[in-house]
Design an enzyme around this catalytic site. Structure first.
Site, PDB file in Angstrom:
ATOM      1  N   SER A   3     -49.333  68.235  29.871  1.00  0.00           N
ATOM      2  CA  SER A   3     -49.494  69.564  29.281  1.00  0.00           C
ATOM      3  C   SER A   3     -48.298  70.465  29.565  1.00  0.00           C
ATOM      4  CB  SER A   3     -50.760  70.215  29.827  1.00  0.00           C
ATOM      5  OG  SER A   3     -50.579  70.527  31.209  1.00  0.00           O
ATOM      6  N   CYS A   4     -48.379  71.684  29.033  1.00  0.00           N
ATOM      7  CA  CYS A   4     -47.312  72.665  29.216  1.00  0.00           C
ATOM      8  C   CYS A   4     -47.097  72.999  30.691  1.00  0.00           C
ATOM      9  CB  CYS A   4     -47.612  73.926  28.413  1.00  0.00           C
ATOM     10  SG  CYS A   4     -49.304  74.547  28.608  1.00  0.00           S
ATOM     11  N   ASN A   5     -48.176  73.345  31.389  1.00  0.00           N
ATOM     12  CA  ASN A   5     -48.044  73.684  32.807  1.00  0.00           C
ATOM     13  C   ASN A   5     -47.560  72.501  33.626  1.00  0.00           C
ATOM     14  OD1 ASN A   5     -48.876  76.492  33.058  1.00  0.00           O
ATOM     15  ND2 ASN A   5     -50.875  75.811  32.339  1.00  0.00           N
ATOM     16  N   ARG A  32     -52.438  81.757  30.409  1.00  0.00           N
ATOM     17  CA  ARG A  32     -52.800  82.649  29.311  1.00  0.00           C
ATOM     18  C   ARG A  32     -54.254  82.348  28.928  1.00  0.00           C
ATOM     19  NH1 ARG A  32     -54.598  78.820  27.174  1.00  0.00           N
ATOM     20  NH2 ARG A  32     -53.646  77.364  25.709  1.00  0.00           N
ATOM     21  N   HIS A  58     -53.916  70.089  37.150  1.00  0.00           N
ATOM     22  CA  HIS A  58     -52.477  69.943  36.956  1.00  0.00           C
ATOM     23  C   HIS A  58     -51.823  69.049  38.003  1.00  0.00           C
ATOM     24  CE1 HIS A  58     -53.758  73.823  35.179  1.00  0.00           C
ATOM     25  NE2 HIS A  58     -53.030  73.386  34.166  1.00  0.00           N
ATOM     26  N   HIS A  84     -47.478  81.317  30.530  1.00  0.00           N
ATOM     27  CA  HIS A  84     -48.153  81.142  31.810  1.00  0.00           C
ATOM     28  C   HIS A  84     -47.166  81.574  32.899  1.00  0.00           C
ATOM     29  CE1 HIS A  84     -51.004  78.646  29.624  1.00  0.00           C
ATOM     30  NE2 HIS A  84     -50.068  77.776  29.319  1.00  0.00           N
ATOM     31  N   GLN A 165     -46.345  78.379  26.551  1.00  0.00           N
ATOM     32  CA  GLN A 165     -47.518  77.498  26.498  1.00  0.00           C
ATOM     33  C   GLN A 165     -47.508  76.526  25.328  1.00  0.00           C
ATOM     34  OE1 GLN A 165     -47.533  80.699  25.706  1.00  0.00           O
ATOM     35  NE2 GLN A 165     -48.807  81.067  23.921  1.00  0.00           N
TER      36      GLN A 165
END
Length: 222
Positions: A3-5, A32, A58, A84, A165
């Site tokens: 994922s993005c994070n 977010r 995460h 984020h 994000q």
């Protein structure tokens, strides 16, 4: 693909581990509430990401990419739609300095340093900046680290990291497609992807650094 994070955490931890060595990392993620087009998310509230565990997913996702890394993550949703924000606390394998951390991040691809003193004072300033810089799309493929947020106490490193994000996962997905099809080497793919997406070649962003971009922090608010 993660994922993005998780992508952001992987980039930063890999940089620090390669240059200095990471003993353990604790990361608090302010997420977010929803993507800009979604009709959900909290208003005037924070929503802790807690369920069967006090920890977020995460860290486990990071370990699928960075084998053996010792990392713990927690997360909370905040009433924003852009970006984020991560608060990193990293214990390194040896004592280090702030200058060494800055240099390690500067040498790492797809990581940029943001400077409050040059006008990047908030995620709002940053969003305005990249929206003009990238012709209105507002896509930020890089991980942003506020340079002024970097602090070092012996073998303890602290920093604040900002994550787009949506766009941040695009470069690695493009590279993954090339790798699956065996179209180019790792180095060639990184170069092609970064050039095609206009990923910053300079490791430091400030409003005064790009010709033709007005200093948004001084522009009138309407």
């Amino acid at each position: 693909m993660v994922s993005c994070n998780t992508t952001a955490v992987c980039r930063v931890l890999h940089s620090l581990d390669r240059e200095i060595g990471v003993e353990k990392a604790w990361i608090s993620i302010v997420r977010r509430a929803a993507d800009p087009a979604e009709e959900r998310g909290g208003i005037d509230m924070f929503v802790p990401e807690i369920g069967n565990s006090a920890f977020s997913h995460h860290a486990a996702d990071v370990k699928t990419v960075l084998k053996g890394v010792n990392v713990v993550t927690t997360a909370v949703k905040a009433p924003v739609t852009h970006f984020h924000y991560h608060m990193f606390f990293v214990k390194t394998r040896r004592k280090t300095t702030r200058e060494e951390i800055v240099e390690a991040l500067e040498r790492s691809p797809r990581i940029i340093l943001l400077r409050k003193r040059q006008g990047v004072r908030s995620t709002g300033d940053l969003f305005n900046y990249i929206r003009e810089r990238r012709l209105g799309f507002g896509d930020m493929y890089e991980v942003g680290v506020w340079e002024e947020s970097i602090g070092v106490l012996g073998d303890e490193v602290y920093m604040g990291v900002v994550v787009h994000q949506e766009a941040i996962v695009v470069p690695e997905n493009v590279d993954a497609v090339r790798a699956c099809l065996k179209l180019s080497s790792k180095e060639e793919s990184l170069k092609k992807t970064d050039e095609s997406l206009g990923i910053a070649s300079s490791p430091t962003w400030g409003y005064s650094q790009l010709p033709g971009i007005r200093e948004l922090s001084r522009s009138p608010r309407v």
